[in-house]
Scaffold this motif. Structure first.
Motif, PDB file in Angstrom:
ATOM      1  N   ASN A 190      -5.862-125.666 -46.152  1.00  0.00           N
ATOM      2  CA  ASN A 190      -6.950-124.708 -45.915  1.00  0.00           C
ATOM      3  C   ASN A 190      -6.671-123.789 -44.736  1.00  0.00           C
ATOM      4  N   PHE A 191      -5.988-124.283 -43.710  1.00  0.00           N
ATOM      5  CA  PHE A 191      -5.678-123.450 -42.552  1.00  0.00           C
ATOM      6  C   PHE A 191      -4.776-122.287 -42.955  1.00  0.00           C
ATOM      7  N   ARG A 234      -4.266-121.168 -45.958  1.00  0.00           N
ATOM      8  CA  ARG A 234      -4.986-120.381 -46.947  1.00  0.00           C
ATOM      9  C   ARG A 234      -5.892-119.358 -46.256  1.00  0.00           C
ATOM     10  N   THR A 235      -6.549-119.777 -45.190  1.00  0.00           N
ATOM     11  CA  THR A 235      -7.418-118.883 -44.437  1.00  0.00           C
ATOM     12  C   THR A 235      -6.621-117.794 -43.734  1.00  0.00           C
ATOM     13  N   ALA A 268      -5.325-115.295 -46.367  1.00  0.00           N
ATOM     14  CA  ALA A 268      -6.425-114.486 -46.899  1.00  0.00           C
ATOM     15  C   ALA A 268      -6.917-113.486 -45.862  1.00  0.00           C
ATOM     16  N   ALA A 269      -6.968-113.887 -44.602  1.00  0.00           N
ATOM     17  CA  ALA A 269      -7.412-112.969 -43.545  1.00  0.00           C
ATOM     18  C   ALA A 269      -6.419-111.829 -43.354  1.00  0.00           C
ATOM     19  N   PHE A 295     -11.326-110.799 -48.754  1.00  0.00           N
ATOM     20  CA  PHE A 295     -11.025-112.107 -48.182  1.00  0.00           C
ATOM     21  C   PHE A 295     -11.473-113.218 -49.115  1.00  0.00           C
ATOM     22  N   TYR A 337      -8.925-115.779 -50.890  1.00  0.00           N
ATOM     23  CA  TYR A 337      -9.112-117.188 -50.545  1.00  0.00           C
ATOM     24  C   TYR A 337      -9.338-118.029 -51.802  1.00  0.00           C
ATOM     25  N   THR A 338     -10.129-117.497 -52.733  1.00  0.00           N
ATOM     26  CA  THR A 338     -10.386-118.211 -53.984  1.00  0.00           C
ATOM     27  C   THR A 338      -9.126-118.314 -54.835  1.00  0.00           C
TER      28      THR A 338
END
Length: 60
Positions: free
Chosen positions: A3-4, A6-7, A10-11, A28, A32-33
């Motif tokens: 998740n880190f 991925r964030t 995406a950012a 974003f 992210y999805t």
């Protein structure tokens, strides 16, 4: 995917592709999805089909 990371990805993508505040948030969420869909776990239908192929290969 973690998740880190991925964030972070995406950012970065939203920052590069977004024009304004609202569009950056939408981009974003979309990125992210989509990154969440790219996981390493096989789907149930594929997981059930794989052992049958392996068993057939062992017979020959």
């Amino acid at each position: 995917m973690n998740n880190f990371f991925r964030t972070i990805i995406a950012a970065w993508g939203a920052k590069k592709l977004g024009g304004g505040c609202f569009s950056t948030i939408i981009i974003f969420v979309v990125i992210y999805t989509l990154l969440g869909k790219c996981n390493n776990q096989p789907q149930t239908a594929h997981a059930k089909a794989l052992p049958a192929k392996v068993q057939m290969a062992k017979k020959f």
